[in-house]
Design an enzyme around this catalytic site. Structure first.
Site, PDB file in Angstrom:
ATOM      1  N   HIS A  82       0.849  -1.194   0.000  1.00 23.69           N
ATOM      2  CA  HIS A  82       0.000   0.000   0.000  1.00 23.69           C
ATOM      3  C   HIS A  82       0.881   1.238   0.000  1.00 23.69           C
ATOM      4  O   HIS A  82       1.822   1.342   0.773  1.00 23.69           O
ATOM      5  CB  HIS A  82      -0.903   0.024   1.235  1.00 23.69           C
ATOM      6  CG  HIS A  82      -1.725   1.265   1.320  1.00 23.69           C
ATOM      7  ND1 HIS A  82      -2.871   1.440   0.577  1.00 23.69           N
ATOM      8  CD2 HIS A  82      -1.562   2.401   2.028  1.00 23.69           C
ATOM      9  CE1 HIS A  82      -3.377   2.631   0.825  1.00 23.69           C
ATOM     10  NE2 HIS A  82      -2.599   3.236   1.708  1.00 23.69           N
ATOM     11  N   ARG A 168     -14.200  13.530   9.734  1.00 27.51           N
ATOM     12  CA  ARG A 168     -12.886  14.135  10.032  1.00 27.51           C
ATOM     13  C   ARG A 168     -12.582  15.276   9.081  1.00 27.51           C
ATOM     14  O   ARG A 168     -12.006  16.287   9.464  1.00 27.51           O
ATOM     15  CB  ARG A 168     -11.787  13.058   9.939  1.00 27.51           C
ATOM     16  CG  ARG A 168     -11.793  12.096  11.127  1.00 27.51           C
ATOM     17  CD  ARG A 168     -10.951  10.874  10.831  1.00 27.51           C
ATOM     18  NE  ARG A 168      -9.580  11.213  10.473  1.00 27.51           N
ATOM     19  CZ  ARG A 168      -8.795  10.445   9.713  1.00 27.51           C
ATOM     20  NH1 ARG A 168      -9.227   9.292   9.240  1.00 27.51           N
ATOM     21  NH2 ARG A 168      -7.573  10.830   9.437  1.00 27.51           N
ATOM     22  N   LYS A 187      -8.638  -0.711   5.987  1.00 23.83           N
ATOM     23  CA  LYS A 187      -8.949  -1.062   4.597  1.00 23.83           C
ATOM     24  C   LYS A 187      -8.036  -2.187   4.086  1.00 23.83           C
ATOM     25  O   LYS A 187      -8.468  -3.088   3.383  1.00 23.83           O
ATOM     26  CB  LYS A 187      -8.828   0.187   3.708  1.00 23.83           C
ATOM     27  CG  LYS A 187     -10.021   1.127   3.920  1.00 23.83           C
ATOM     28  CD  LYS A 187      -9.886   2.428   3.169  1.00 23.83           C
ATOM     29  CE  LYS A 187      -8.938   3.368   3.850  1.00 23.83           C
ATOM     30  NZ  LYS A 187      -9.258   4.782   3.754  1.00 23.83           N
TER      31      LYS A 187
HETATM   32  N1  URA Z   1      -5.870   8.037   3.725  1.00 22.05           N
HETATM   33  C1  URA Z   1      -6.782   7.250   4.340  1.00 22.05           C
HETATM   34  O1  URA Z   1      -7.214   6.252   3.784  1.00 22.05           O
HETATM   35  N2  URA Z   1      -7.193   7.592   5.568  1.00 22.05           N
HETATM   36  C2  URA Z   1      -6.749   8.670   6.213  1.00 22.05           C
HETATM   37  O2  URA Z   1      -7.158   8.916   7.322  1.00 22.05           O
HETATM   38  C3  URA Z   1      -5.814   9.489   5.561  1.00 22.05           C
HETATM   39  C4  URA Z   1      -5.387   9.146   4.311  1.00 22.05           C
END
Ligand code: URA
Ligand code: CA
Length: 433
Positions: A82, A168, A187
Protein backbone atom coordinates in the site's frame (compact mmCIF):
# COMPACT_ATOMS: atom_id res chain seq x y z
CA UNK A 1 -22.54 2.12 28.12
CA UNK A 2 -22.98 5.81 27.21
CA UNK A 3 -21.22 7.74 24.48
CA UNK A 4 -21.02 10.73 26.83
CA UNK A 5 -18.82 8.77 29.26
CA UNK A 6 -16.54 7.55 26.48
CA UNK A 7 -16.00 11.12 25.24
CA UNK A 8 -15.31 12.36 28.77
CA UNK A 9 -12.88 9.50 29.46
CA UNK A 10 -10.82 10.20 26.33
CA UNK A 11 -11.02 13.97 26.89
CA UNK A 12 -9.43 13.42 30.30
CA UNK A 13 -6.59 11.39 28.78
CA UNK A 14 -7.60 7.90 29.83
CA UNK A 15 -7.33 4.70 27.83
CA UNK A 16 -10.51 3.35 26.21
CA UNK A 17 -11.29 -0.36 26.43
CA UNK A 18 -11.85 -2.57 23.39
CA UNK A 19 -15.56 -2.77 24.37
CA UNK A 20 -15.88 1.02 24.48
CA UNK A 21 -14.21 1.38 21.07
CA UNK A 22 -16.46 -1.29 19.56
CA UNK A 23 -19.51 0.38 21.11
CA UNK A 24 -18.78 3.70 19.45
CA UNK A 25 -17.83 2.25 16.06
CA UNK A 26 -20.88 -0.02 15.91
CA UNK A 27 -23.21 2.70 17.18
CA UNK A 28 -21.91 5.20 14.67
CA UNK A 29 -22.01 2.75 11.74
CA UNK A 30 -25.64 1.84 12.37
CA UNK A 31 -26.71 5.43 12.97
CA UNK A 32 -27.46 5.25 16.69
CA UNK A 33 -24.69 7.62 17.75
CA UNK A 34 -24.95 11.11 16.19
CA UNK A 35 -22.23 12.98 14.29
CA UNK A 36 -21.80 15.60 17.03
CA UNK A 37 -20.81 13.05 19.65
CA UNK A 38 -18.40 11.26 17.34
CA UNK A 39 -16.94 14.66 16.33
CA UNK A 40 -16.23 15.40 19.98
CA UNK A 41 -14.58 12.02 20.50
CA UNK A 42 -12.43 12.44 17.37
CA UNK A 43 -11.22 15.80 18.67
CA UNK A 44 -10.44 14.21 22.06
CA UNK A 45 -8.44 11.49 20.25
CA UNK A 46 -6.68 14.19 18.22
CA UNK A 47 -5.41 15.82 21.44
CA UNK A 48 -5.01 12.80 23.73
CA UNK A 49 -3.75 10.20 21.22
CA UNK A 50 -4.28 6.46 21.60
CA UNK A 51 -2.14 3.60 22.92
CA UNK A 52 -1.09 0.75 20.61
CA UNK A 53 -3.85 -1.43 22.08
CA UNK A 54 -6.47 1.25 21.43
CA UNK A 55 -5.23 1.77 17.87
CA UNK A 56 -5.42 -1.96 17.16
CA UNK A 57 -8.91 -2.17 18.68
CA UNK A 58 -10.09 0.82 16.64
CA UNK A 59 -8.68 -0.71 13.45
CA UNK A 60 -10.35 -4.08 14.04
CA UNK A 61 -13.67 -2.49 15.00
CA UNK A 62 -13.63 -0.67 11.64
CA UNK A 63 -12.63 -3.88 9.81
CA UNK A 64 -15.58 -5.66 11.44
CA UNK A 65 -18.03 -2.88 10.53
CA UNK A 66 -18.44 -4.29 7.01
CA UNK A 67 -17.50 -7.02 4.54
CA UNK A 68 -14.15 -8.76 4.70
CA UNK A 69 -12.52 -10.40 1.71
CA UNK A 70 -11.66 -14.01 2.41
CA UNK A 71 -8.48 -14.97 0.59
CA UNK A 72 -8.14 -18.32 2.40
CA UNK A 73 -8.81 -20.29 -0.83
CA UNK A 74 -5.57 -18.86 -2.21
CA UNK A 75 -2.58 -21.03 -1.36
CA UNK A 76 0.45 -19.48 0.28
CA UNK A 77 1.11 -16.21 2.09
CA UNK A 78 -0.62 -13.39 0.23
CA UNK A 79 1.41 -10.21 0.16
CA UNK A 80 0.05 -6.75 -0.49
CA UNK A 81 1.58 -3.29 -0.88
CA UNK A 82 0.00 0.00 0.00
CA UNK A 83 1.26 3.44 -0.89
CA UNK A 84 0.02 6.56 0.86
CA UNK A 85 -0.23 8.13 -2.59
CA UNK A 86 2.00 10.08 -4.89
CA UNK A 87 2.60 11.55 -8.33
CA UNK A 88 3.71 9.29 -11.17
CA UNK A 89 3.85 6.38 -8.73
CA UNK A 90 4.01 3.52 -11.20
CA UNK A 91 5.18 1.08 -8.51
CA UNK A 92 2.23 -1.34 -8.30
CA UNK A 93 2.29 -2.03 -12.05
CA UNK A 94 5.86 -3.27 -11.72
CA UNK A 95 5.90 -4.69 -8.23
CA UNK A 96 2.89 -6.98 -8.63
CA UNK A 97 4.19 -8.99 -11.62
CA UNK A 98 7.76 -8.77 -10.29
CA UNK A 99 7.05 -10.47 -6.97
CA UNK A 100 4.49 -12.81 -8.59
CA UNK A 101 7.35 -13.98 -10.82
CA UNK A 102 8.92 -15.37 -7.62
CA UNK A 103 5.65 -17.20 -6.83
CA UNK A 104 4.44 -14.72 -4.21
CA UNK A 105 0.64 -14.63 -4.55
CA UNK A 106 -0.55 -11.06 -5.19
CA UNK A 107 -4.31 -10.60 -4.78
CA UNK A 108 -4.57 -6.86 -5.05
CA UNK A 109 -7.41 -4.41 -4.69
CA UNK A 110 -6.54 -1.05 -6.14
CA UNK A 111 -8.16 2.34 -6.43
CA UNK A 112 -8.74 5.10 -8.93
CA UNK A 113 -6.89 8.39 -9.04
CA UNK A 114 -8.17 11.55 -7.39
CA UNK A 115 -6.66 15.03 -7.46
CA UNK A 116 -2.94 15.11 -8.22
CA UNK A 117 -2.41 11.41 -7.45
CA UNK A 118 -2.99 8.65 -9.99
CA UNK A 119 -4.73 5.31 -9.52
CA UNK A 120 -3.59 1.86 -10.59
CA UNK A 121 -7.01 0.88 -11.98
CA UNK A 122 -7.05 3.83 -14.39
CA UNK A 123 -3.54 3.05 -15.56
CA UNK A 124 -4.42 -0.59 -16.23
CA UNK A 125 -7.52 0.42 -18.16
CA UNK A 126 -5.31 2.23 -20.66
CA UNK A 127 -4.35 -1.25 -21.91
CA UNK A 128 -7.03 -2.03 -24.54
CA UNK A 129 -9.51 -4.63 -23.29
CA UNK A 130 -8.22 -4.80 -19.71
CA UNK A 131 -11.00 -5.00 -17.16
CA UNK A 132 -10.83 -4.57 -13.40
CA UNK A 133 -14.32 -5.81 -12.54
CA UNK A 134 -14.14 -9.54 -12.11
CA UNK A 135 -16.05 -11.83 -9.75
CA UNK A 136 -14.56 -12.89 -6.44
CA UNK A 137 -14.27 -16.44 -7.68
CA UNK A 138 -12.49 -15.45 -10.90
CA UNK A 139 -10.16 -13.24 -8.83
CA UNK A 140 -9.20 -16.11 -6.55
CA UNK A 141 -8.84 -18.58 -9.44
CA UNK A 142 -6.54 -16.18 -11.27
CA UNK A 143 -4.26 -15.72 -8.27
CA UNK A 144 -4.09 -19.49 -7.73
CA UNK A 145 -3.26 -20.01 -11.39
CA UNK A 146 -0.96 -17.06 -12.19
CA UNK A 147 -0.08 -15.66 -8.72
CA UNK A 148 -1.48 -12.27 -9.75
CA UNK A 149 -4.76 -10.40 -10.19
CA UNK A 150 -5.72 -6.76 -9.60
CA UNK A 151 -9.33 -5.70 -9.11
CA UNK A 152 -11.39 -2.70 -8.08
CA UNK A 153 -12.84 -2.64 -4.59
CA UNK A 154 -16.11 -4.52 -4.36
CA UNK A 155 -18.56 -4.98 -1.53
CA UNK A 156 -19.15 -2.89 1.53
CA UNK A 157 -15.62 -2.63 2.95
CA UNK A 158 -15.05 -0.65 6.18
CA UNK A 159 -18.23 1.49 6.17
CA UNK A 160 -17.20 2.88 9.58
CA UNK A 161 -14.04 4.32 8.03
CA UNK A 162 -16.02 5.96 5.21
CA UNK A 163 -18.35 7.70 7.68
CA UNK A 164 -15.58 8.71 10.05
CA UNK A 165 -13.31 9.96 7.26
CA UNK A 166 -16.06 12.25 5.95
CA UNK A 167 -16.62 13.57 9.46
CA UNK A 168 -12.89 14.14 10.03
CA UNK A 169 -12.76 16.08 6.80
CA UNK A 170 -15.15 18.72 8.17
CA UNK A 171 -14.03 18.74 11.81
CA UNK A 172 -10.29 19.41 11.39
CA UNK A 173 -9.38 15.92 12.66
CA UNK A 174 -7.86 14.36 9.53
CA UNK A 175 -4.32 15.04 10.66
CA UNK A 176 -4.08 12.61 13.56
CA UNK A 177 -1.68 9.64 13.54
CA UNK A 178 -3.97 7.14 15.33
CA UNK A 179 -6.89 8.10 13.06
CA UNK A 180 -4.91 8.00 9.81
CA UNK A 181 -3.11 4.76 10.72
CA UNK A 182 -6.31 2.94 11.71
CA UNK A 183 -8.13 4.25 8.63
CA UNK A 184 -5.50 2.98 6.19
CA UNK A 185 -4.85 -0.30 8.01
CA UNK A 186 -8.55 -1.15 8.38
CA UNK A 187 -8.95 -1.06 4.60
CA UNK A 188 -5.83 -3.16 4.03
CA UNK A 189 -6.83 -5.74 6.62
CA UNK A 190 -10.42 -5.99 5.34
CA UNK A 191 -9.09 -6.71 1.85
CA UNK A 192 -7.54 -9.89 3.14
CA UNK A 193 -3.78 -10.15 2.70
CA UNK A 194 -1.59 -11.96 5.22
CA UNK A 195 1.40 -9.69 4.78
CA UNK A 196 1.48 -5.97 4.14
CA UNK A 197 4.27 -3.73 2.89
CA UNK A 198 3.65 -0.01 3.30
CA UNK A 199 5.19 2.71 1.18
CA UNK A 200 4.83 5.88 3.22
CA UNK A 201 5.63 8.89 1.08
CA UNK A 202 7.09 12.13 2.32
CA UNK A 203 7.65 15.49 0.61
CA UNK A 204 5.65 18.04 -1.38
CA UNK A 205 3.54 15.51 -3.30
CA UNK A 206 2.77 13.39 -0.24
CA UNK A 207 0.00 13.33 2.32
CA UNK A 208 2.73 13.52 5.00
CA UNK A 209 4.90 16.45 3.89
CA UNK A 210 7.22 16.19 6.86
CA UNK A 211 9.70 13.31 7.36
CA UNK A 212 9.09 12.95 11.11
CA UNK A 213 5.32 12.74 10.55
CA UNK A 214 5.86 10.10 7.86
CA UNK A 215 8.05 8.07 10.25
CA UNK A 216 5.47 8.30 13.01
CA UNK A 217 2.73 7.18 10.65
CA UNK A 218 4.81 4.27 9.36
CA UNK A 219 5.65 3.14 12.91
CA UNK A 220 1.99 3.37 13.88
CA UNK A 221 0.81 1.30 10.91
CA UNK A 222 3.52 -1.36 11.27
CA UNK A 223 2.62 -1.67 14.94
CA UNK A 224 -1.11 -2.05 14.20
CA UNK A 225 -0.50 -4.66 11.49
CA UNK A 226 1.75 -6.82 13.63
CA UNK A 227 -0.55 -6.35 16.64
CA UNK A 228 -3.51 -7.84 14.76
CA UNK A 229 -1.55 -10.73 13.26
CA UNK A 230 -0.62 -9.40 9.82
CA UNK A 231 3.10 -9.33 9.12
CA UNK A 232 3.86 -5.73 8.24
CA UNK A 233 6.92 -3.76 7.08
CA UNK A 234 7.32 -0.23 5.77
CA UNK A 235 9.48 1.98 3.61
CA UNK A 236 9.62 5.77 3.88
CA UNK A 237 10.22 7.11 0.39
CA UNK A 238 10.63 10.48 -1.25
CA UNK A 239 7.74 12.24 -2.98
CA UNK A 240 9.23 15.72 -3.21
CA UNK A 241 9.51 15.09 -6.97
CA UNK A 242 7.47 12.65 -9.09
CA UNK A 243 8.62 9.02 -9.12
CA UNK A 244 10.22 7.85 -12.34
CA UNK A 245 9.78 9.98 -15.45
CA UNK A 246 6.21 9.36 -16.64
CA UNK A 247 3.06 10.89 -15.15
CA UNK A 248 -0.17 9.86 -16.86
CA UNK A 249 -2.00 6.59 -17.38
CA UNK A 250 -0.84 5.06 -20.68
CA UNK A 251 2.54 6.78 -20.26
CA UNK A 252 3.01 5.00 -16.95
CA UNK A 253 2.11 1.64 -18.51
CA UNK A 254 4.87 2.26 -21.00
CA UNK A 255 7.23 3.16 -18.14
CA UNK A 256 6.24 -0.03 -16.29
CA UNK A 257 6.98 -2.12 -19.39
CA UNK A 258 10.43 -0.56 -19.67
CA UNK A 259 11.13 -1.09 -15.96
CA UNK A 260 9.99 -4.71 -16.12
CA UNK A 261 12.52 -5.21 -18.90
CA UNK A 262 15.28 -3.87 -16.65
CA UNK A 263 15.45 -0.53 -18.50
CA UNK A 264 13.39 1.67 -16.23
CA UNK A 265 14.27 4.90 -14.40
CA UNK A 266 16.71 4.34 -11.55
CA UNK A 267 14.51 5.67 -8.75
CA UNK A 268 11.43 3.68 -9.78
CA UNK A 269 13.47 0.49 -10.18
CA UNK A 270 15.14 0.97 -6.80
CA UNK A 271 11.85 1.54 -4.99
CA UNK A 272 10.30 -1.55 -6.59
CA UNK A 273 13.30 -3.67 -5.56
CA UNK A 274 13.17 -2.31 -1.99
CA UNK A 275 9.44 -2.87 -1.53
CA UNK A 276 9.55 -6.15 -3.47
CA UNK A 277 12.32 -7.57 -1.25
CA UNK A 278 10.15 -6.94 1.80
CA UNK A 279 7.14 -8.63 0.17
CA UNK A 280 9.21 -11.68 -0.81
CA UNK A 281 10.63 -12.04 2.72
CA UNK A 282 7.21 -11.63 4.36
CA UNK A 283 5.81 -14.27 2.00
CA UNK A 284 8.59 -16.68 3.10
CA UNK A 285 10.04 -16.93 -0.40
CA UNK A 286 13.50 -15.80 0.73
CA UNK A 287 15.40 -15.93 4.01
CA UNK A 288 16.54 -12.35 4.01
CA UNK A 289 16.20 -9.02 2.22
CA UNK A 290 19.53 -9.41 0.39
CA UNK A 291 18.72 -12.76 -1.20
CA UNK A 292 15.19 -11.59 -2.05
CA UNK A 293 16.60 -8.56 -3.80
CA UNK A 294 19.09 -10.61 -5.77
CA UNK A 295 16.36 -12.89 -7.09
CA UNK A 296 14.15 -9.93 -8.01
CA UNK A 297 17.02 -8.29 -9.87
CA UNK A 298 17.53 -11.52 -11.80
CA UNK A 299 13.90 -11.64 -12.84
CA UNK A 300 14.05 -8.07 -14.13
CA UNK A 301 16.88 -8.97 -16.48
CA UNK A 302 16.04 -12.59 -17.45
CA UNK A 303 12.58 -11.68 -18.76
CA UNK A 304 10.56 -13.54 -16.12
CA UNK A 305 8.94 -10.42 -14.61
CA UNK A 306 8.15 -9.13 -18.10
CA UNK A 307 6.56 -12.46 -19.08
CA UNK A 308 4.49 -12.44 -15.89
CA UNK A 309 3.21 -8.98 -16.79
CA UNK A 310 2.04 -10.27 -20.18
CA UNK A 311 0.27 -13.26 -18.59
CA UNK A 312 -1.39 -10.86 -16.14
CA UNK A 313 -2.62 -8.46 -18.85
CA UNK A 314 -4.01 -11.31 -20.93
CA UNK A 315 -5.69 -12.99 -17.96
CA UNK A 316 -7.85 -9.91 -17.38
CA UNK A 317 -8.75 -9.35 -21.01
CA UNK A 318 -5.94 -6.93 -21.87
CA UNK A 319 -4.08 -6.81 -25.16
CA UNK A 320 -0.73 -8.25 -24.06
CA UNK A 321 0.85 -7.21 -27.36
CA UNK A 322 1.32 -3.74 -25.83
CA UNK A 323 4.19 -5.17 -23.78
CA UNK A 324 6.23 -5.79 -26.93
CA UNK A 325 4.78 -2.88 -28.82
CA UNK A 326 3.81 0.06 -26.56
CA UNK A 327 2.77 2.01 -29.68
CA UNK A 328 -0.50 0.08 -29.44
CA UNK A 329 -1.37 2.16 -26.35
CA UNK A 330 -3.49 5.29 -26.68
CA UNK A 331 -1.34 8.17 -27.90
CA UNK A 332 -1.93 11.87 -27.39
CA UNK A 333 -2.25 14.07 -30.48
CA UNK A 334 0.38 16.63 -29.51
CA UNK A 335 3.85 16.28 -28.01
CA UNK A 336 5.11 19.62 -26.76
CA UNK A 337 8.52 20.17 -25.18
CA UNK A 338 9.05 22.57 -22.31
CA UNK A 339 12.44 24.25 -22.80
CA UNK A 340 14.54 25.39 -19.83
CA UNK A 341 14.49 29.20 -19.53
CA UNK A 342 18.02 29.25 -18.10
CA UNK A 343 21.03 27.00 -17.62
CA UNK A 344 21.79 25.48 -14.23
CA UNK A 345 20.86 22.55 -12.01
CA UNK A 346 17.28 21.42 -11.38
CA UNK A 347 16.65 22.29 -7.73
CA UNK A 348 12.91 21.78 -7.46
CA UNK A 349 10.34 19.70 -9.30
CA UNK A 350 7.38 20.14 -7.00
CA UNK A 351 5.51 16.83 -7.15
CA UNK A 352 1.99 17.94 -6.31
CA UNK A 353 2.10 20.90 -8.72
CA UNK A 354 3.35 18.67 -11.53
CA UNK A 355 0.58 16.22 -10.66
CA UNK A 356 -1.90 19.11 -10.88
CA UNK A 357 -0.51 20.09 -14.30
CA UNK A 358 -1.07 16.51 -15.50
CA UNK A 359 -4.60 16.71 -14.12
CA UNK A 360 -5.18 19.95 -16.09
CA UNK A 361 -4.28 18.00 -19.26
CA UNK A 362 -6.98 15.48 -18.34
CA UNK A 363 -4.79 12.71 -16.85
CA UNK A 364 -6.40 12.95 -13.41
CA UNK A 365 -9.75 13.62 -11.77
CA UNK A 366 -10.61 16.99 -10.26
CA UNK A 367 -13.70 15.35 -8.68
CA UNK A 368 -14.77 11.73 -8.27
CA UNK A 369 -17.00 12.01 -11.36
CA UNK A 370 -14.49 13.57 -13.78
CA UNK A 371 -13.81 11.65 -16.99
CA UNK A 372 -10.11 11.18 -17.64
CA UNK A 373 -8.02 11.03 -20.80
CA UNK A 374 -5.80 7.94 -20.60
CA UNK A 375 -3.34 9.12 -23.27
CA UNK A 376 -2.22 12.46 -21.87
CA UNK A 377 0.43 13.35 -19.31
CA UNK A 378 3.99 14.45 -18.79
CA UNK A 379 7.36 12.78 -19.35
CA UNK A 380 10.23 14.31 -17.39
CA UNK A 381 13.67 14.44 -18.95
CA UNK A 382 15.35 16.03 -15.94
CA UNK A 383 15.08 15.29 -12.25
CA UNK A 384 16.38 17.14 -9.18
CA UNK A 385 20.18 17.37 -9.31
CA UNK A 386 20.39 17.11 -13.12
CA UNK A 387 22.16 19.83 -15.10
CA UNK A 388 20.25 21.55 -17.87
CA UNK A 389 21.17 24.05 -20.60
CA UNK A 390 18.98 26.97 -21.58
CA UNK A 391 16.60 25.83 -24.31
CA UNK A 392 17.05 22.14 -23.54
CA UNK A 393 13.80 20.20 -22.99
CA UNK A 394 12.92 19.75 -19.31
CA UNK A 395 9.95 17.58 -20.10
CA UNK A 396 7.52 16.63 -22.86
CA UNK A 397 3.82 17.38 -22.50
CA UNK A 398 1.52 14.80 -24.13
CA UNK A 399 -1.74 16.64 -24.81
CA UNK A 400 -4.93 16.28 -26.76
CA UNK A 401 -5.43 20.03 -26.89
CA UNK A 402 -3.25 22.52 -28.69
CA UNK A 403 -3.71 25.42 -26.30
CA UNK A 404 -1.82 24.53 -23.15
CA UNK A 405 -0.33 27.85 -22.08
CA UNK A 406 -1.93 27.49 -18.64
CA UNK A 407 -0.33 24.06 -18.19
CA UNK A 408 3.08 25.36 -19.26
CA UNK A 409 2.76 28.22 -16.80
CA UNK A 410 1.90 25.81 -14.00
CA UNK A 411 4.90 23.64 -14.91
CA UNK A 412 7.36 26.53 -15.07
CA UNK A 413 6.12 27.64 -11.65
CA UNK A 414 6.76 24.17 -10.23
CA UNK A 415 10.36 23.91 -11.49
CA UNK A 416 13.34 25.78 -10.02
CA UNK A 417 16.70 25.94 -11.73
CA UNK A 418 19.63 26.92 -9.54
CA UNK A 419 23.04 28.35 -10.39
CA UNK A 420 24.66 26.51 -7.50
CA UNK A 421 25.05 22.71 -7.32
CA UNK A 422 22.08 20.78 -5.95
CA UNK A 423 22.10 17.19 -4.74
CA UNK A 424 19.30 14.77 -5.61
CA UNK A 425 17.19 14.01 -2.52
CA UNK A 426 17.51 10.51 -1.06
CA UNK A 427 14.91 8.11 -2.45
CA UNK A 428 14.54 5.90 0.62
CA UNK A 429 14.66 7.60 4.00
CA UNK A 430 14.07 4.59 6.15
CA UNK A 431 12.94 0.98 6.12
CA UNK A 432 11.03 -0.49 9.02
CA UNK A 433 11.27 -4.29 9.24
N1 URA B 1 -5.87 8.04 3.72
C1 URA B 1 -6.78 7.25 4.34
O1 URA B 1 -7.21 6.25 3.78
N2 URA B 1 -7.19 7.59 5.57
C2 URA B 1 -6.75 8.67 6.21
O2 URA B 1 -7.16 8.92 7.32
C3 URA B 1 -5.81 9.49 5.56
C4 URA B 1 -5.39 9.15 4.31
CA1 CA C 1 6.28 7.33 -13.01
Amino acid sequence: MRMYDIIEKKRNGHVLTKKEIEYFINGYTNGEIPDYQVSALLMAIYFQDMTNDERAALTMAMVNSGDKIDLAPIKGIKADKHSTGGVGDTTTLILAPLVASLDVPVAKMSGRGLGHTGGTLDKLESVPGFHVEITNKAFIDLVNKNKIAIVGQSGNLTPADKKIYSLRDVTATVNSIPLIASSIMSKKIASGSDAIVLDVKTGAGAFMKDLDDAKNLADAMVSIGNHVGRKTMAVISDMSQPLGNAIGNALEIEEAIRTLSGKGPKDLTELCLTLGSQMVVLANKADNIESARKRLEENLTNGKAFEKFKVFLKSQGGDARVADNPDLLNKAKYKIDLPAQQSGTVAKLIADDIGSAAMMLGAGRATKDSVIDLAVGIVLHKKIGDDVKEGESLLTIHANQEKIEHVKEKLYASIDISHTPVKAPPLIYDTIT
